[in-house]
Design a protein around this motif. Structure first.
Motif, PDB file in Angstrom:
ATOM      1  N   PRO A 138       0.819  -1.222   0.000  1.00  0.00           N
ATOM      2  CA  PRO A 138       0.000   0.000   0.000  1.00  0.00           C
ATOM      3  C   PRO A 138       0.850   1.268   0.000  1.00  0.00           C
ATOM      4  CG  PRO A 138       0.009  -0.975   2.186  1.00  0.00           C
ATOM      5  CD  PRO A 138       0.753  -1.926   1.305  1.00  0.00           C
ATOM      6  N   ASP A 139       0.409   2.254  -0.761  1.00  0.00           N
ATOM      7  CA  ASP A 139       1.034   3.584  -0.700  1.00  0.00           C
ATOM      8  C   ASP A 139       0.558   4.340   0.530  1.00  0.00           C
ATOM      9  OD1 ASP A 139       2.451   3.671  -3.382  1.00  0.00           O
ATOM     10  OD2 ASP A 139       0.398   3.257  -4.041  1.00  0.00           O
ATOM     11  N   LYS A 169       2.672   5.695   3.671  1.00  0.00           N
ATOM     12  CA  LYS A 169       2.222   6.827   4.472  1.00  0.00           C
ATOM     13  C   LYS A 169       0.984   6.402   5.256  1.00  0.00           C
ATOM     14  CE  LYS A 169       5.276   9.598   2.636  1.00  0.00           C
ATOM     15  NZ  LYS A 169       6.448  10.054   3.420  1.00  0.00           N
ATOM     16  N   VAL A 170       0.854   6.931   6.474  1.00  0.00           N
ATOM     17  CA  VAL A 170      -0.248   6.528   7.347  1.00  0.00           C
ATOM     18  C   VAL A 170      -1.159   7.724   7.643  1.00  0.00           C
ATOM     19  CG1 VAL A 170      -0.896   5.468   9.536  1.00  0.00           C
ATOM     20  CG2 VAL A 170       1.256   4.817   8.427  1.00  0.00           C
ATOM     21  N   VAL A 171      -2.452   7.521   7.439  1.00  0.00           N
ATOM     22  CA  VAL A 171      -3.465   8.531   7.748  1.00  0.00           C
ATOM     23  C   VAL A 171      -4.372   7.965   8.840  1.00  0.00           C
ATOM     24  CG1 VAL A 171      -5.449   9.822   6.863  1.00  0.00           C
ATOM     25  CG2 VAL A 171      -3.420   9.519   5.429  1.00  0.00           C
ATOM     26  N   THR A 172      -4.653   8.756   9.864  1.00  0.00           N
ATOM     27  CA  THR A 172      -5.536   8.335  10.945  1.00  0.00           C
ATOM     28  C   THR A 172      -6.742   9.256  11.016  1.00  0.00           C
ATOM     29  OG1 THR A 172      -3.772   7.369  12.294  1.00  0.00           O
ATOM     30  CG2 THR A 172      -5.773   8.047  13.447  1.00  0.00           C
ATOM     31  N   SER A 221       1.615   9.161  12.634  1.00  0.00           N
ATOM     32  CA  SER A 221       0.859   9.294  11.386  1.00  0.00           C
ATOM     33  C   SER A 221       1.431  10.409  10.522  1.00  0.00           C
ATOM     34  CB  SER A 221      -0.622   9.582  11.674  1.00  0.00           C
ATOM     35  OG  SER A 221      -1.254   8.467  12.263  1.00  0.00           O
ATOM     36  N   ASP A 222       1.200  10.302   9.222  1.00  0.00           N
ATOM     37  CA  ASP A 222       1.618  11.335   8.269  1.00  0.00           C
ATOM     38  C   ASP A 222       0.505  12.319   7.969  1.00  0.00           C
ATOM     39  OD1 ASP A 222       4.364  10.209   7.472  1.00  0.00           O
ATOM     40  OD2 ASP A 222       3.043   8.486   7.127  1.00  0.00           O
ATOM     41  N   TYR A 262      -5.033  12.680   0.263  1.00  0.00           N
ATOM     42  CA  TYR A 262      -4.122  11.582  -0.055  1.00  0.00           C
ATOM     43  C   TYR A 262      -3.004  12.057  -0.971  1.00  0.00           C
ATOM     44  CZ  TYR A 262      -7.619   8.196   1.708  1.00  0.00           C
ATOM     45  OH  TYR A 262      -8.489   7.483   2.482  1.00  0.00           O
ATOM     46  N   GLU A 263      -3.353  12.873  -1.958  1.00  0.00           N
ATOM     47  CA  GLU A 263      -2.340  13.369  -2.902  1.00  0.00           C
ATOM     48  C   GLU A 263      -1.353  14.299  -2.204  1.00  0.00           C
ATOM     49  OE1 GLU A 263      -4.922  15.005  -5.829  1.00  0.00           O
ATOM     50  OE2 GLU A 263      -5.287  13.065  -6.816  1.00  0.00           O
ATOM     51  N   GLN A 264      -1.849  15.026  -1.192  1.00  0.00           N
ATOM     52  CA  GLN A 264      -0.956  15.884  -0.403  1.00  0.00           C
ATOM     53  C   GLN A 264       0.011  15.039   0.431  1.00  0.00           C
ATOM     54  OE1 GLN A 264      -3.032  18.459   2.365  1.00  0.00           O
ATOM     55  NE2 GLN A 264      -1.171  18.852   3.557  1.00  0.00           N
ATOM     56  N   ILE A 265      -0.518  13.996   1.052  1.00  0.00           N
ATOM     57  CA  ILE A 265       0.283  13.135   1.936  1.00  0.00           C
ATOM     58  C   ILE A 265       1.261  12.279   1.129  1.00  0.00           C
ATOM     59  CG2 ILE A 265       0.181  11.249   3.618  1.00  0.00           C
ATOM     60  CD1 ILE A 265      -0.865  13.944   4.662  1.00  0.00           C
TER      61      ILE A 265
END
Length: 270
Positions: A138-139, A169-172, A221-222, A262-265
């Motif tokens: 996963p990206d 990259k991790v998003v929470t 998290s990113d 997502y595109e920013q991260i």
């Protein structure tokens, strides 16, 4: 090449009753998939899920591993089903001790399970070990619900050398607080795994509650999402103090906001 997003969800309708979290768990992966991303989705196999109605079946090739938590072996069982009228497949993390014949966070009497923290740790490790077996890279990993809040720590420490997660990259997502009790005195000991060492947990209170768990998720998290209205201001302020990118509550028409975030991260490589 399509970016890959791994959704690690606590709740997904129609497998559990409708809540803000379960509806988001159902709608967000579909919107992201329709935006051109490749997705995978995981959730716990809560005991309230009707396997026959949901058409769940065990994936033998992914099951059979034992995860050791607090010096006890816990067999990992993987099941899968497809959400009706979608192209979304859901992988379920199951275990006889933690999930079978049990409710979600609260028991039949409305009391919080004493081992909720251990259940979250088992779920987190079960997801990551299964993704490795799937040979899927996963990206972005998007965590929704406190059951997934240990994932960011593990991705950045215990699993950071794994090829599947080396560049992830991790998003929470932050939701409203659902639990009153802390996770007990053994939670930090149970969390320890590989490079997720005890000293990394010293900055958090000895008895970790949802606020402390949220801070831990933010620290590793990113990106952070204010997923619903009424999220803890303390956690939003904490994220701001850490200079973590935050997507503020985008409202009900959220698909494009998440895609841009997502595109920013995880921007496209030049």
């Amino acid at each position: 090449m399509a970016k890959k997003v791994l959704f690690i969800n606590q709740e997904i309708t129609p497998y559990v009753p409708d809540t803000e979290m379960s509806v988001m768990g159902r709608q967000l992966p579909q919107k992201i998939q329709e935006s051109g991303f490749e997705i995978r989705t995981f959730m716990p196999k809560w005991g309230i899920i009707n396997e026959r109605r949901g058409q769940l079946h065990e994936v033998i090739r992914l099951s059979g591993m034992n995860l050791i938590i607090d010096d006890t072996d816990h067999p990992l069982i993987i099941k899968v089903a497809s959400i009706p009228n979608t192209r979304i497949q859901v992988y379920f993390i199951d275990n006889d001790d933690y999930f079978m014949k049990r409710q979600m966070a609260l028991d039949e009497n409305g009391e919080e399970y004493a081992d909720n923290g251990e259940r979250a740790i088992f779920f987190a490790r079960g997801v990551l070990e299964t993704v490795k077996k799937l040979r899927w890279t996963p990206d972005i990993i998007h965590c929704q619900g406190w059951m997934a809040d240990v994932i960011p720590l593990y991705i950045k420490t215990a699993y950071h050398d794994e090829p599947s997660f080396a560049n992830t990259k991790v998003v929470t997502s932050l939701f409203q607080n659902q639990l009153k009790n802390d996770f007990g005195e053994n939670f930090k000991r149970c969390v320890e795994f590989r490079d997720a060492k005890a000293e990394l947990l010293e900055q958090y209170k000895d008895k970790v509650d949802l606020t402390e768990l949220g801070k831990m998720a933010i620290d590793y998290s990113d990106g952070i999402v204010e997923a619903v209205a009424g999220v803890s201001q303390e956690l939003l302020d904490y994220a701001a103090s850490k200079s973590v990118p935050v997507l503020r509550y985008p409202g009900e028409d959220f698909g494009e906001s998440y895609t841009k975030f997502y595109e920013q991260i995880c921007p496209d490589e030049e």
